[in-house]
Design a protein around this motif. Structure first.
Motif, mmCIF file in Angstrom:
data_model
loop_
_atom_site.group_PDB
_atom_site.id
_atom_site.type_symbol
_atom_site.label_atom_id
_atom_site.label_comp_id
_atom_site.label_asym_id
_atom_site.label_seq_id
_atom_site.Cartn_x
_atom_site.Cartn_y
_atom_site.Cartn_z
ATOM 1 N N ASP A 1 -3.146 -0.427 14.616
ATOM 2 C CA ASP A 1 -2.403 0.649 15.456
ATOM 3 C C ASP A 1 -1.090 0.947 15.581
ATOM 4 N N ALA A 2 -0.286 -0.289 15.554
ATOM 5 C CA ALA A 2 1.058 -0.189 15.794
ATOM 6 C C ALA A 2 1.783 0.238 14.526
ATOM 7 N N VAL A 3 1.048 -0.272 13.295
ATOM 8 C CA VAL A 3 1.573 0.244 11.985
ATOM 9 C C VAL A 3 1.354 1.850 11.883
ATOM 10 N N ARG A 4 0.307 2.263 12.272
ATOM 11 C CA ARG A 4 -0.100 3.695 12.149
ATOM 12 C C ARG A 4 0.690 4.387 12.985
ATOM 13 N N ALA A 5 1.172 4.051 14.215
ATOM 14 C CA ALA A 5 1.829 4.638 15.170
ATOM 15 C C ALA A 5 3.402 4.817 14.504
ATOM 16 N N ALA A 6 3.730 3.815 14.211
ATOM 17 C CA ALA A 6 4.969 3.765 13.554
ATOM 18 C C ALA A 6 5.195 4.622 12.466
ATOM 19 N N LEU A 7 4.254 4.546 11.426
ATOM 20 C CA LEU A 7 4.308 5.753 10.318
ATOM 21 C C LEU A 7 4.469 7.072 10.753
ATOM 22 N N HIS A 8 3.652 7.488 12.032
ATOM 23 C CA HIS A 8 3.771 8.871 12.377
ATOM 24 C C HIS A 8 5.288 9.232 13.027
ATOM 25 N N ARG A 9 5.569 8.185 13.847
ATOM 26 C CA ARG A 9 7.082 8.193 14.493
ATOM 27 C C ARG A 9 7.913 8.442 13.431
ATOM 28 N N HIS A 10 8.008 7.687 12.225
ATOM 29 C CA HIS A 10 9.084 7.739 11.163
ATOM 30 C C HIS A 10 8.713 9.224 10.606
ATOM 31 N N ALA A 11 7.622 9.480 10.183
ATOM 32 C CA ALA A 11 7.405 10.612 9.628
ATOM 33 C C ALA A 11 8.088 12.066 10.244
ATOM 34 N N LEU B 1 5.581 2.939 1.927
ATOM 35 C CA LEU B 1 5.337 1.613 1.469
ATOM 36 C C LEU B 1 4.876 0.784 2.339
ATOM 37 N N VAL B 2 3.626 0.238 2.688
ATOM 38 C CA VAL B 2 3.326 -0.495 3.784
ATOM 39 C C VAL B 2 3.141 -1.995 3.212
ATOM 40 N N ASP B 3 3.978 -2.820 3.416
ATOM 41 C CA ASP B 3 3.609 -4.101 2.911
ATOM 42 C C ASP B 3 3.456 -5.038 4.440
ATOM 43 N N ARG B 4 2.018 -5.144 4.623
ATOM 44 C CA ARG B 4 1.544 -5.770 5.777
ATOM 45 C C ARG B 4 2.008 -5.062 7.097
ATOM 46 N N GLU B 5 2.817 -5.588 7.746
ATOM 47 C CA GLU B 5 3.354 -5.045 9.064
ATOM 48 C C GLU B 5 4.756 -4.315 8.640
ATOM 49 N N ARG B 6 5.363 -4.380 7.401
ATOM 50 C CA ARG B 6 6.647 -3.745 7.054
ATOM 51 C C ARG B 6 6.332 -2.447 6.582
ATOM 52 N N ALA C 1 -8.292 9.867 3.867
ATOM 53 C CA ALA C 1 -7.825 10.082 5.248
ATOM 54 C C ALA C 1 -8.899 9.745 6.198
ATOM 55 N N PRO C 2 -8.421 8.963 7.221
ATOM 56 C CA PRO C 2 -7.411 8.299 7.532
ATOM 57 C C PRO C 2 -7.075 7.074 6.736
ATOM 58 N N ALA C 3 -6.080 6.517 6.372
ATOM 59 C CA ALA C 3 -5.742 5.161 5.697
ATOM 60 C C ALA C 3 -6.411 4.250 6.310
ATOM 61 N N PRO C 4 -7.654 3.557 5.574
ATOM 62 C CA PRO C 4 -8.194 2.556 6.303
ATOM 63 C C PRO C 4 -7.622 1.318 6.669
ATOM 64 N N GLY C 5 -8.148 0.572 7.954
ATOM 65 C CA GLY C 5 -7.673 -0.596 8.329
ATOM 66 C C GLY C 5 -6.057 -0.986 8.463
ATOM 67 N N LEU C 6 -5.241 0.144 8.930
ATOM 68 C CA LEU C 6 -4.017 0.004 9.263
ATOM 69 C C LEU C 6 -4.162 -0.525 10.994
ATOM 70 N N ARG D 1 0.900 -1.298 0.002
ATOM 71 C CA ARG D 1 0.117 0.018 0.082
ATOM 72 C C ARG D 1 0.777 1.262 0.138
ATOM 73 N N HIS D 2 0.388 2.385 -0.672
ATOM 74 C CA HIS D 2 1.082 3.637 -0.630
ATOM 75 C C HIS D 2 0.468 4.418 0.498
ATOM 76 N N VAL D 3 1.019 4.631 1.766
ATOM 77 C CA VAL D 3 0.466 5.261 2.753
ATOM 78 C C VAL D 3 1.411 6.579 2.930
ATOM 79 N N GLU D 4 0.928 7.740 3.251
ATOM 80 C CA GLU D 4 1.759 8.915 3.418
ATOM 81 C C GLU D 4 1.133 9.622 4.832
ATOM 82 N N VAL D 5 2.100 10.311 5.092
ATOM 83 C CA VAL D 5 1.910 11.311 6.610
ATOM 84 C C VAL D 5 1.933 12.626 6.339
ATOM 85 N N GLN D 6 0.937 13.479 6.700
ATOM 86 C CA GLN D 6 0.984 14.935 6.436
ATOM 87 C C GLN D 6 1.634 15.734 7.668
ATOM 88 N N VAL D 7 2.808 16.302 7.457
ATOM 89 C CA VAL D 7 3.458 17.129 8.487
ATOM 90 C C VAL D 7 3.410 18.658 8.333
#
Length: 687
Positions: free
Chosen positions: A228-238, A256-261, A221-226, A186-192
């Motif tokens: 919670d741990a993946v969403r939190a990691a995305l925000h942290r990395h952004a 890019l989000v490939d399951r948990e990666r 927005a928000p990206a559906p079905g993520l 999936r292509h998921v992005e975070v707004q800063v």
């Protein structure tokens, strides 16, 4: 540092959107435009406008700002928005730059350097190994240009050469790099959003997985079905990526989000095309915040809470059934009457859609308390929309929103490729046949009412009453032979079993009864066809003439221009031998390049359209004759026009089809090949 007059160094939809915020803030506006854009709405809506040679003319744009008394420049997206040199030139000229600091643009503009930078901050990145399939990407830009997917090691060399050439033409830098291609990700992005004091806001995430040719067409927005741990990691990395360059203003970190990666893709140091969905769920005006930060204002300690769900679709002037070829023309209608949706557009009724810039006409955005509500509202808006005069992807967008996988949130970057045949074939059944019938009836009544002679003869009257009149209309690639007649002054049709004509008025209203269900259609006769708006959507129908002009015949093996465009490369010469699939002519339209290839082995016969020549859709660009065929003794002198050899074909007469046999017929095939090769999208098209 209050801003009083702002110049937008951009065009179309994004210029109008920025002007809207400026008006709300009491800021005067300046538009720039090139010659093809001089009549577009963004020019007429600004307080003042200045002609420039190009939207990439940095010096000319700065001079326009000085000349009009502007004290700030907003670059929008695309064009000069991620040009660090321009970001330095603006303050050097005594103007306020509305965007990130040039150092951040520079650091994130080179994708190879950006990966190294964020990796040091602990953000996971894709390795650059040669595991197939792999993706070739331009180091200096995005928007799909300089990008190639390679599944076969043998194709790597040609793909690298094509990507480098495309990147050099688009960004002035031919550097490319490779990374593993994850088609099911999936292509998921975070707004800063960052201020000059170093505070970074994370304003949620967006899913942008529905893409064609690596360019987004549906965002939410928000990206559906993520999880919670993946969403939190995305925000942290952004946040880590933004802090690594002390980011200021609005920006987006893409993953890019490939399951948990999770893997970092890039950071776009500008406002994104899809920013309205974030504005909908946060209640913020991101452009207003960009202006405030440029004026020196600091962000509050915490961002607002998110509320509801928002979905955006991009309306393009393109034909999805023809490889997404860009389309041109003049908009006869452009109407989105559904309440509760946001439409950011660069056009209006009467606007000309040309070949010079990106094909996006508008963004349509719906916000609801939950995802299902937002999708329903948006789907209804697209159903009620009437866009006539130019072929668009409107029907495709409706099909996407109605798809079970999309409704369930089962999306990835390859979903469109898998579902495209179903999505582009969604409008070829009973529904569109009723619209075709309405088109024929509306045209018949309107024609009778406006006839300059014999106006008292009833519509559809004929001196052979035993047969119904037949008219053929084409919508997309399908033709419909519609039959109808007049009995006792009333129009009737046996073409669709169970569908009865209730009435057809001269004002364009047609009422049909489909097995007891009444439906009303509005028909507007336009040129050689009819625009139809019905309960299930709007359609453009082109009337197919009864007699075919023999001059329209072309030689076998002809390569026709699939769209109006500019010839940018001709890698062959008259007399060259080519194999099937060899490139012959490269066209550019709306900043997208399309390579026309040889339909089979043969010899290139002249003439060939010259580089730099503007050609029309359907124009013959070259002819490939079989190797054993004799070349014509005399080639025509007119450049780009090839006369058919031998005697012209006889005039073809469309036969009258019995009502019981009348049915849609497949679109006519000319036997002419125009295969698509490499594709490049406009750097102005944004993320």
């Amino acid at each position: 540092m209050m801003i009083h007059r702002l110049l937008v160094a951009n065009r179309g939809e994004i210029a109008r959107r920025i002007f809207r915020t400026c008006r709300a803030l009491g800021i005067a506006t300046v538009a720039v435009h090139t010659d093809p854009d001089r009549d577009l709405p963004h020019v007429t809506e600004a307080d003042v406008a200045v002609r420039v040679e190009s939207y990439l003319d940095a010096a000319g744009i700065v001079a326009a700002a000085r000349r009009t008394g502007a004290d700030a420049i907003h670059p929008g997206y695309g064009f000069l928005s991620e040009n660090a040199g321009f970001a330095r030139d603006v303050p050097a000229a005594g103007l306020i730059w509305i965007g990130p600091n040039p150092e951040a643009i520079e650091a994130m503009g080179d994708k190879i350097r950006a990966k190294e930078l964020v990796a040091r901050a602990g953000v996971p990145v894709l390795s650059g190994d040669r595991t197939f399939p792999l993706l070739i990407k331009a180091a200096a830009g995005g928007g799909g240009r300089g990008m190639r997917v390679v599944t076969d090691p043998q194709a790597l060399g040609p793909a690298l050469r094509a990507a480098r050439a495309e990147a050099a033409a688009a960004f002035g830098d031919g550097a490319v790099f490779t990374e593993p291609y994850l088609p099911a990700a999936r292509h998921v992005e975070v707004q800063v959003l960052g201020d000059a004091g170093g505070r970074i806001w994370i304003l949620g995430d967006r899913d942008c997985s529905i893409q064609r040719r690596h360019q987004k067409i549906v965002e939410e927005a928000p990206a559906p079905g993520l999880p919670d741990a993946v969403r939190a990691a995305l925000h942290r990395h952004a946040s880590a990526a933004a802090e690594a360059v002390r980011y200021r203003s609005a920006g987006t970190v893409e993953f890019l989000v490939d399951r948990e990666r999770i893997f970092f893709l890039e950071m776009n140091t500008r406002l994104q095309v899809e920013h309205p969905v974030t504005e909908a769920v946060t209640g913020l005006d991101l452009v207003a915040w960009q202006i405030a930060i440029a004026e020196g204002r600091r962000l509050p300690p915490a961002p607002p809470a998110m509320s509801g769900h928002a979905v955006e679709v991009r309306l393009y002037a393109e034909d999805p059934a023809a490889g997404f070829a860009p389309q041109t023309g003049r908009l006869r209608a452009f109407d989105f009457p559904a309440p509760g949706v946001r439409v950011d557009s660069g056009v209006e009724p009467g606007s000309a859609v040309g070949v010079h810039y990106d094909a996006m006409l508008a963004k349509v955005v719906a916000h609801g308390p939950d995802r299902d509500s937002a999708i329903r509202l948006l789907a209804d808006a697209l159903r009620r929309a009437a866009v006539h005069g130019v072929t668009t992807n409107l029907a495709l967008l409706r099909a996407i929103l109605a798809d079970d996988d999309f409704a369930a949130g089962r999306v990835d970057t390859a979903l469109l490729d898998r579902r495209l045949p179903a999505w582009t074939g969604a409008g070829t059944g009973h529904t569109i046949r009723k619209a075709a019938l309405a088109a024929a009836l509306g045209a018949a009544v309107t024609g009778a009412a406006t006839a300059p002679v014999q106006a008292r003869i009833p519509a559809a009257w004929r001196n052979v009453p035993s047969r119904e009149r037949v008219r053929t209309y084409r919508c997309g690639a399908t033709a419909y032979q519609v039959s109808y007649t007049s009995r006792g002054g009333r129009l009737e049709s046996s073409w669709l079993p169970g569908v009865r004509v209730v009435r057809a008025d001269a004002d364009g209203r047609v009422v049909l009864d489909d097995h007891g269900v009444r439906e009303t259609y509005r028909v507007s006769v336009a040129g050689g066809g009819a625009d139809v708006r019905g309960p299930d959507g709007a359609y453009d129908f082109e009337a197919v003439p009864v007699f075919t002009d023999p001059a329209a015949s072309v030689a076998a093996g002809s390569l026709l221009a699939p769209m109006p465009g500019l010839v940018v490369a001709v890698p062959v010469a008259v007399g060259d031998r080519v194999a099937a699939g060899d490139p012959v002519v490269v066209l550019e339209a709306m900043k997208m390049q399309q390579t026309l290839t040889a339909p089979g082995a043969g010899v290139v016969a002249g003439p060939i359209a010259a580089v730099g020549r503007q050609v029309a859709a359907g124009e013959v660009l070259a002819v490939i004759t079989p190797p054993e065929a004799r070349e014509p003794a005399d080639a025509p002198e007119s450049p780009g026009a090839v006369e058919p050899p031998g005697v012209p074909a006889p005039v073809a007469v469309t036969p009258v089809v019995e009502p019981s046999e009348a049915a849609p017929v497949a679109g006519r095939s000319s036997g002419i090949a125009a295969a698509s090769g490499g594709v490049a999208l406009d750097p102005s098209s944004g993320g």
